[in-house]
Design a protein around this motif. Structure first.
Motif, PDB file in Angstrom:
ATOM      1  N   GLN A 122       0.807  -1.219   0.000  1.00 48.30           N
ATOM      2  CA  GLN A 122       0.000   0.000   0.000  1.00 48.30           C
ATOM      3  C   GLN A 122       0.837   1.264   0.000  1.00 48.30           C
ATOM      4  O   GLN A 122       0.386   2.302  -0.471  1.00 48.30           O
ATOM      5  CB  GLN A 122      -0.934   0.000   1.215  1.00 48.30           C
ATOM      6  N   ASN A 150      -0.038  -3.476  -7.436  1.00 50.51           N
ATOM      7  CA  ASN A 150      -0.059  -3.457  -5.984  1.00 50.51           C
ATOM      8  C   ASN A 150      -1.289  -2.675  -5.541  1.00 50.51           C
ATOM      9  O   ASN A 150      -2.251  -2.528  -6.310  1.00 50.51           O
ATOM     10  CB  ASN A 150       1.239  -2.839  -5.439  1.00 50.51           C
ATOM     11  N   LYS A 151      -1.265  -2.161  -4.331  1.00 47.94           N
ATOM     12  CA  LYS A 151      -2.376  -1.353  -3.829  1.00 47.94           C
ATOM     13  C   LYS A 151      -1.883   0.015  -3.383  1.00 47.94           C
ATOM     14  O   LYS A 151      -2.405   0.602  -2.437  1.00 47.94           O
ATOM     15  CB  LYS A 151      -3.068  -2.082  -2.669  1.00 47.94           C
ATOM     16  N   LEU A 152      -0.896   0.530  -4.091  1.00 51.36           N
ATOM     17  CA  LEU A 152      -0.306   1.819  -3.731  1.00 51.36           C
ATOM     18  C   LEU A 152      -1.333   2.941  -3.832  1.00 51.36           C
ATOM     19  O   LEU A 152      -2.006   3.098  -4.853  1.00 51.36           O
ATOM     20  CB  LEU A 152       0.881   2.140  -4.642  1.00 51.36           C
ATOM     21  N   ASN A 154      -2.454   0.423  -9.867  1.00 49.07           N
ATOM     22  CA  ASN A 154      -2.481   0.698  -8.437  1.00 49.07           C
ATOM     23  C   ASN A 154      -3.688   1.588  -8.129  1.00 49.07           C
ATOM     24  O   ASN A 154      -4.647   1.632  -8.912  1.00 49.07           O
ATOM     25  CB  ASN A 154      -1.169   1.355  -7.990  1.00 49.07           C
ATOM     26  N   ASN A 206      -4.691   3.702 -12.905  1.00 48.62           N
ATOM     27  CA  ASN A 206      -4.724   4.213 -11.546  1.00 48.62           C
ATOM     28  C   ASN A 206      -5.979   5.070 -11.375  1.00 48.62           C
ATOM     29  O   ASN A 206      -6.940   4.923 -12.133  1.00 48.62           O
ATOM     30  CB  ASN A 206      -3.449   5.014 -11.249  1.00 48.62           C
TER      31      ASN A 206
END
Length: 337
Positions: free
Chosen positions: A102, A122-124, A146, A169
């Motif tokens: 994250q 990812n979960k950025l 993300n 995103n």
């Protein structure tokens, strides 16, 4: 003679050190945790831990990888990276894609030798605020797929950056000051679907840009400064509710789009604050000559080929009407590439 001997000794020592460095490949072994290493961690130059089930990387492990240049931990179950990653002063390539991270640790800014950062899938939700001030050698930044809403303003200081991939995103906007990205060749901010509505005027200062992909966003108007991108070879704008340039221009390909935006920038009677700011930047960078804004003389621009110089009254000029003639408008669609 003594100096030459010392230099030879140093070169021999460096050569021996390189020979001692090793590659450790533990990829695809269904590891839930890392086994105790059987060799000195300081001798590892590449560590591949990809395609496992790792949930964390021990702080003590990364702190001892003093000569590591490549770290690949893609496709694991990682939710975070250890703070000790900042100890990897020789790290050049970091691949953390395909995890559940994250946020990147702020200490990643200490990896000043880093040239490639891959954090796709990812979960950025954000990147470290000052990442652009520290990672001055970064050439490729991939953060697609993300949940990023913004790129930090310091991103515009990544002067070595050649590739920026931030598609898929939730980007609301791009940094306003992009002019320092003097080596950027590829910019992909496509598929930010319901969020990205505008592009900054400074996009016209990316004079090394070869490929620009802004497809599948909510962009209605491309900035006129795009006509200054003399190295641009591919422009992808499909999937946007574009009104400027109109779709009949877009469908004719990159060259016609550039001509249209060139005409627009040279015939605009309004000079809003944002445009004045941008033109000042272009003059400073030498893209326009310094006669811009003085009298009615049209500036000669070195960033693209000038159209034939003549008086133009709106869209009724022969040159521009030729560009939008029925034969051209209804010609078969051509590729932008």
């Amino acid at each position: 003679m003594v100096v030459k001997m010392d230099m030879r000794k140093r070169e021999k020592t460096k050569s021996m050190e390189k020979e001692r460095l090793q590659v450790m490949d533990l990829s695809g072994m269904s590891l839930d945790s890392l086994p105790k290493p059987s060799l000195d961690l300081a001798t590892i130059c590449k560590l591949d831990l990809s395609n496992n089930n790792l949930q964390d990387i021990p702080e003590s492990l990364t702190a001892r990888l003093l000569n590591l240049e490549v770290l690949d931990v893609r496709s694991n179950q990682l939710k975070s990276l250890p703070n000790s990653i900042g100890c990897l002063s020789k790290l050049k390539v970091l691949n953390v894609s395909g995890n559940f991270i994250q946020i990147l640790p702020k200490t990643i800014e200490n990896c000043r030798a880093l040239e490639e950062l891959n954090a796709n899938f990812n979960k950025l939700t954000m990147l470290p605020d000052t990442i652009g001030f520290e990672l001055i050698n970064l050439k490729k930044l991939s953060v697609n797929s993300n949940k990023l809403m913004f790129l930090p303003s310091s991103t515009s200081h990544l002067t070595s950056l050649k590739v920026l991939d931030a598609r898929l995103n939730c980007l609301r906007a791009l940094p306003e000051d992009l002019e320092n990205l003097i080596n950027l060749e590829t910019l992909n901010v496509s598929q930010n679907f319901q969020y990205l509505e505008t592009l900054p005027y400074s996009i016209g200062l990316l004079l090394s840009l070869v490929e620009l992909d802004v497809s599948y966003n909510k962009i209605k108007t491309l900035p006129e400064s795009i006509s200054c991108l003399k190295k641009l070879q591919k422009l992808s704008v499909e999937g946007n509710p574009l009104t400027c340039p109109p779709m009949e221009v877009v469908e004719q390909g990159l060259h016609v789009v550039m001509e249209y935006m060139h005409h627009k920038i040279n015939t605009s009677h309004e000079t809003p604050k944002k445009k004045r700011w941008w033109i000042g930047k272009m003059v400073k960078c030498g893209t326009f000559n310094k006669e811009m804004g003085s009298g009615n003389k049209r500036p000669e621009h070195v960033g693209y080929n000038m159209l034939k110089q003549q008086n133009i009254n709106g869209l009724a000029s022969p040159g521009f009407m030729g560009m939008l003639s029925p034969l051209r408008i209804f010609s078969p669609r051509r590729s932008f590439g």
